[in-house]
Design an enzyme around this catalytic site. Structure first.
Site: not given
Ligand SMILES: Cc1ncc(C[n+]2csc(CCOP(=O)(O)OP(=O)(O)O)c2C)c(N)n1
Lengths: 158, 565
Positions: B50, B112-113, B162, B473
């Site tokens: 979803e 439920f749900q 529903k 990052m």
């Molecule tokens: C759902 C979610 N969880 C955690 C984060 C925190 N976060 C921001 S950037 C990042 C790393 C992303 O890694 P990747 O997809 O491998 O991309 P890269 O930075 O290596 O290009 C994280 C964990 C986020 N933005 N979104």
């Protein structure tokens, strides 16, 4: 500018519909703003309700609150009161053995009176400005109030 | 016409001109799905999660400018969708999300749900409804589409029990909306606009600060006219990429945390900021007290609450950017663009001092190179989506955008897992363009199941994984601000992305040379298939320049000059 974190009172006119109250309170809690008191009732012969909200905040915070409230779809009007008549109500229960004539006299000074007398206790009601309600409740301490209930404020611009 | 609530939903969607719905069925929404089965006016794309349905609807909306529609069931279906709602809310994307709810008689019984869906969505939607009577459905659905797409756009959630979808009532969609409490201001105050134009004409170093609101209000081409007419340089926010074409001589670049040196310096030196549809996000302004310190501020925004929220506006103008900019255009003759000659030179010097660039590496592919290369090979022919992380910033920095709605990314919420489903939505809206998703080895796994949707529904998204074996990052921040303690960001353990793509019926490529990359991209575009291009890139590359969180824009960590290295 008025001092930071001053007490402020706003009125919000909303369409009467399900969950409109939680929309408004969520907006306060979601932003970490505090509501000191909140009073709601329908406006007679309309589909609107009026909320009176007392809160604490700086001018800037109030501006944000007002704008954000305005963004809510069911909100018709928001305004902060500057020159207002503001009243709050309190009900206080005493043991029947307390000095009731003293109590009654003081109540009268605060727009109030005894509104109920039972076998063992009496209930008094006062309606006045919030600050004066504070004073009243202070002066009642010596009569050992058994229970106190206090309403939120209602306000009208002069 | 007497029809069921479920049929009303279908009729309303058709009346609103909806062509594509993304969704996932379940018990509480089955009446509606039964009606979807019987009609042929719009198609339904069954995602495999979803959250992805909502992100796909966001991508669709971003690329098409229309309201995106997603449909989900109650309980877990709804809670899965919440991240999408929050994402759309933060980026002001118009969506109508319809969820099923347990029957009215069971609401409040922990059935439920059952979940208090409107309670949950209240803080991440522009508005929401629990429909308690099918009689209200036509009005509510009409309001939902209107509210989602007008004013500052946003997601609207409609929760339908529903039994309400089973209820038979009279349906008439030809109704006048009476939203007396909701009347967004679209026309800016003419006196304010005139004052603003006078301020522009009098300024010495004016600067356009272009925000995502421009894209939302379809005002990019009007803004281009205004900029060309006044000859005033402009910086774009991340959300506004593509407002100006990358080769526009008045475009300085992106500003903010990973903006260019020239953009951030221009912002620090300007004496008049002309903010259009921008909201002074902290990732853009850096330290607020130092932001455009010597400048007066013109702020045009449809959302009164955005104006003076963070930075005090000297010329606040509430209104739709498109309408206000057109009003400004009629007054633009008072501005003599030649006056800003030396200001433009100053900015060119900033850019020459620290251009936006990166160091090539003879052994490994640099992630920035990949972005640039895709730009060289596909340019305007591609729509670009991204996930969240370093790759997202590199895409925003280095892709040569030529038009609005070409770039789709999660700005406000920064949702990993956004990119792939959003790119599917983009493809559904703009099938004639190549749909590229720049992603990371972390992000791609967050909605990888959409491989199945993309293959099944023939939505050939090309996912380019800039694979650094890191949550890059976060690793970058750990390197810079946590003394290289790379806590739980090492992604050395990886699936075989090639086989993964193949397992779902797509194509996978693993590349580690530039030649192989070119060949893979060419092949994927030609074959027009769902693809993963897993690119082995330099592990420890940082996104530069950078303004450390809370720092001042003019105090950037810059790319070291090669000779200093
Ligand atoms: C759902 C979610 N969880 C955690 C984060 C925190 N976060 C921001 S950037 C990042 C790393 C992303 O890694 P990747 O997809 O491998 O991309 P890269 O930075 O290596 O290009 C994280 C964990 C986020 N933005 N979104």
């Amino acid at each position: 500018m008025t001092t930071d974190n001053a007490r402020r009172v706003i009125s919000v006119i909303v369409v009467n519909e399900a969950s409109v109250l939680s929309r408004i309170t969520d907006l306060f809690s979601g932003r970490g703003y505090n509501i000191t008191s909140l009073t709601v009732a329908p406006i007679p012969d309309t589909k609107y309700s009026r909320l009176t909200i007392a809160t604490l905040g700086s001018v800037k915070v109030m501006e944000q609150i007002t704008k954000q409230l305005h963004k809510l779809i069911p909100v018709l009007r928001v305004y902060e009161h500057e020159d207002m008549v503001e009243k709050e109500m309190a009900l206080v229960k005493f043991d029947i053995t307390e000095n009731l004539s003293d109590i009654n006299t003081i109540c009268e000074a605060y727009n109030g009176k005894i509104v109920n007398a039972g076998e063992s206790s009496v209930i008094v009601m006062v309606a006045d400005e919030p600050k004066r309600i504070d004073n009243f409740l202070n002066s009642m301490k010596r009569y050992n109030p058994k229970e106190i209930v206090r309403s939120g404020a209602v306000a009208l611009e002069r | 016409m007497q029809i069921s609530g479920a049929q009303m939903v279908i009729e309303a969607l058709i009346a609103e001109g909806v062509e594509t719905v993304f969704g996932y069925p379940g018990g509480a929404i089955m009446n509606v799905y039964d009606e979807i089965y019987k009609q042929d006016k719009f198609h339904h794309i069954l995602t495999r999660h979803e959250q992805a349905a909502v992100h796909a609807a966001e991508g669709y909306s971003k690329a098409s400018g229309k309201v995106g529609v997603a449909m989900i069931t109650s309980g877990p279906g709804f809670t899965n969708a919440v991240t999408g709602l929050a994402d759309a809310y933060m980026d002001s994307i118009p969506l109508v999300v319809i969820s099923g709810q347990v029957p009215m008689s069971l609401i409040g019984t922990d059935a439920f749900q059952e979940i208090d869906a409107v309670g949950i969505s209240r803080s991440c939607t522009k508005h929401n409804y629990l429909v308690t009577d099918a009689k209200d459905l036509p009005r509510i659905l009409k309001e939902a589409f209107y509210i989602a797409s007008s004013g500052r756009p946003g997601p609207v959630h409609v929760d339908i029990p529903k039994d309400v979808t089973a209820q038979i009532e009279e349906f008439n969609y030809d109704i006048e909306l009476e939203l007396e409490t909701y009347k967004p201001t679209t026309k800016g105050n003419p006196r304010q606009i005139k004052k603003a134009m006078e301020a522009i004409a009098a300024a010495k170093r004016p600067l356009f600060y272009l925000g995502g609101g421009i894209i939302n209000s379809n005002a990019a081409y009007d803004v281009r006219d205004l900029i060309h007419k006044t000859q005033i340089p402009a910086v774009e926010t991340f959300m506004a990429r593509g407002t100006l074409s990358h080769d526009d001589k008045y475009l300085i670049g992106m500003l903010g945390m990973h903006g260019s040196y020239a953009s951030n310096m221009a912002m620090s030196e300007t004496d008049l900021v002309i903010a259009l549809g921008a909201r002074f996000d902290d990732r853009v302004t850096g330290k607020l007290s130092e932001f455009a310190k010597n400048a007066a501020i013109i702020h045009v925004d449809i959302d009164p609450a955005s104006i003076s929220k963070l930075v005090n506006a000297d010329y606040p103008i509430v209104g739709d950017v498109k309408s206000v900019v057109n009003e400004m255009l009629t007054l633009a003759d008072c501005v003599d663009g030649s006056r800003y000659e030396s200001w433009r030179e100053t900015i060119e010097n900033f850019d020459a001092l620290h251009p936006l660039t990166f160091h090539e590496d003879s052994e490994r592919i640099k992630p920035q190179w990949v972005v640039k290369r895709v730009g060289e090979l596909l340019g305007d022919d591609a729509n670009i989506s991204t996930d969240v992380g370093q790759h997202q910033m590199w895409a925003a920095q280095f892709y040569p955008f030529t038009r609005p709605r070409q770039f789709v990314s999660s700005g406000g919420l920064g949702t990993m897992g956004f990119g792939f489903p959003a790119a599917m939505g983009v493809k559904a809206a703009a099938p004639e363009k190549v749909s590229i998703n720049f992603t990371g080895d972390g992000s791609i796994l967050m909605n990888v199941q959409e491989l199945m949707t993309a293959v099944e529904k023939k939505l050939p998204v090309i996912n380019i994984i800039l694979n650094n074996n890191f949550l890059g990052m976060v690793r970058q921040w750990q390197t810079l601000f946590y003394d290289k303690r790379h806590s739980e960001t090492d992604l050395s353990m990886q699936p075989d992305f090639v086989k993964l793509a193949e397992a779902f019926g797509g194509i996978g490529y693993r590349v580690s040379t530039k030649e192989d990359f070119d060949a893979a991209l060419k092949d994927a575009v030609e074959k027009n298939v769902v693809a993963f291009i897993d690119v082995v890139v330099e592990r420890f590359e940082n996104v530069l320049p950078m303004v450390p969180a809370g720092g001042s824009l003019f105090n950037m960590m810059l790319l070291e000059k090669k000779e200093d290295k």
